[in-house]
Write a protein that holds these residues in place. Sequence first.
Motif, PDB file in Angstrom:
ATOM      1  N   HIS A 102      48.120  58.220  42.190  1.00 43.51           N
ATOM      2  CA  HIS A 102      47.317  57.731  43.311  1.00 43.51           C
ATOM      3  C   HIS A 102      47.049  56.238  43.188  1.00 43.51           C
ATOM      4  N   LEU A 103      46.851  55.764  41.963  1.00 45.54           N
ATOM      5  CA  LEU A 103      46.670  54.338  41.698  1.00 45.54           C
ATOM      6  C   LEU A 103      47.760  53.886  40.742  1.00 45.54           C
ATOM      7  N   ALA A 104      48.255  52.687  40.969  1.00 44.32           N
ATOM      8  CA  ALA A 104      49.207  52.075  40.035  1.00 44.32           C
ATOM      9  C   ALA A 104      48.446  50.983  39.296  1.00 44.32           C
ATOM     10  N   ASP A 121      49.045  45.526  31.551  1.00 46.84           N
ATOM     11  CA  ASP A 121      47.881  45.103  30.767  1.00 46.84           C
ATOM     12  C   ASP A 121      46.588  45.786  31.221  1.00 46.84           C
ATOM     13  N   GLY A 122      46.673  46.592  32.287  1.00 49.80           N
ATOM     14  CA  GLY A 122      45.507  47.327  32.761  1.00 49.80           C
ATOM     15  C   GLY A 122      44.494  46.485  33.510  1.00 49.80           C
ATOM     16  N   ALA A 123      44.851  45.245  33.836  1.00 51.34           N
ATOM     17  CA  ALA A 123      43.899  44.338  34.477  1.00 51.34           C
ATOM     18  C   ALA A 123      43.806  44.534  35.982  1.00 51.34           C
ATOM     19  N   ALA A 124      44.875  45.028  36.605  1.00 52.51           N
ATOM     20  CA  ALA A 124      44.894  45.146  38.059  1.00 52.51           C
ATOM     21  C   ALA A 124      45.418  46.514  38.478  1.00 52.51           C
ATOM     22  N   TYR A 125      44.834  47.027  39.554  1.00 52.71           N
ATOM     23  CA  TYR A 125      45.178  48.344  40.092  1.00 52.71           C
ATOM     24  C   TYR A 125      45.416  48.214  41.588  1.00 52.71           C
ATOM     25  N   HIS A 126      46.235  49.090  42.145  1.00 54.71           N
ATOM     26  CA  HIS A 126      46.356  49.184  43.594  1.00 54.71           C
ATOM     27  C   HIS A 126      46.705  50.624  43.977  1.00 54.71           C
ATOM     28  N   ARG A 127      46.303  50.982  45.200  1.00 52.20           N
ATOM     29  CA  ARG A 127      46.552  52.336  45.682  1.00 52.20           C
ATOM     30  C   ARG A 127      48.026  52.488  46.016  1.00 52.20           C
ATOM     31  N   ARG A 145      45.384  46.324  48.829  1.00 51.46           N
ATOM     32  CA  ARG A 145      44.413  45.513  48.108  1.00 51.46           C
ATOM     33  C   ARG A 145      44.590  45.720  46.608  1.00 51.46           C
ATOM     34  N   VAL A 146      44.477  44.627  45.852  1.00 58.85           N
ATOM     35  CA  VAL A 146      44.530  44.701  44.396  1.00 58.85           C
ATOM     36  C   VAL A 146      43.099  44.713  43.878  1.00 58.85           C
ATOM     37  N   TYR A 147      42.815  45.623  42.965  1.00 57.76           N
ATOM     38  CA  TYR A 147      41.479  45.771  42.393  1.00 57.76           C
ATOM     39  C   TYR A 147      41.507  45.431  40.911  1.00 57.76           C
ATOM     40  N   GLU A 186      39.955  46.055  37.128  1.00 57.36           N
ATOM     41  CA  GLU A 186      39.486  47.294  36.506  1.00 57.36           C
ATOM     42  C   GLU A 186      37.989  47.486  36.717  1.00 57.36           C
ATOM     43  N   THR A 187      37.225  46.412  36.647  1.00 60.04           N
ATOM     44  CA  THR A 187      35.772  46.541  36.854  1.00 60.04           C
ATOM     45  C   THR A 187      35.455  47.035  38.259  1.00 60.04           C
ATOM     46  N   GLU A 188      36.252  46.633  39.260  1.00 63.26           N
ATOM     47  CA  GLU A 188      36.033  47.106  40.634  1.00 63.26           C
ATOM     48  C   GLU A 188      36.362  48.591  40.756  1.00 63.26           C
ATOM     49  N   VAL A 189      37.436  49.021  40.104  1.00 67.64           N
ATOM     50  CA  VAL A 189      37.795  50.442  40.110  1.00 67.64           C
ATOM     51  C   VAL A 189      36.668  51.242  39.457  1.00 67.64           C
ATOM     52  N   ASN A 190      36.185  50.768  38.315  1.00 69.02           N
ATOM     53  CA  ASN A 190      35.095  51.454  37.608  1.00 69.02           C
ATOM     54  C   ASN A 190      33.856  51.553  38.479  1.00 69.02           C
ATOM     55  N   GLU A 191      33.469  50.456  39.124  1.00 68.19           N
ATOM     56  CA  GLU A 191      32.267  50.471  39.968  1.00 68.19           C
ATOM     57  C   GLU A 191      32.410  51.455  41.125  1.00 68.19           C
TER      58      GLU A 191
END
Length: 102
Positions: free
Chosen positions: A75-77, A81-87, A45-47, A49-54
Amino acid sequence: MSHPSPRSVADLFSAEGRLVAIPRRPARREALLAHLAETLFDLGRVYRETEVNEALKTVHEDYPALRRYLVVGGHLARTKDGAAYHRQRTAPVPGGAAPAVA
């Protein structure tokens, strides 16, 4: 000298499920980060940044530090641009070195 165990991770949380403090010892912090990555973020799943923060705010108020530790520890990539994260699927590199992004 004791080694991190699943119980040691549980000991880091209050009865309310909040993280008491971010461990300073690298081994305990690594055990915590692995636990947080597995319990808060789904593989594939792609998150945003606001979802990661929450998600991180549910366990500790210093969510920027936790987010940074999760990325630096592998653990997270995160996109450049820091807009999207994934495990990450792979185990972190020993020593906390961030794996290269292809």
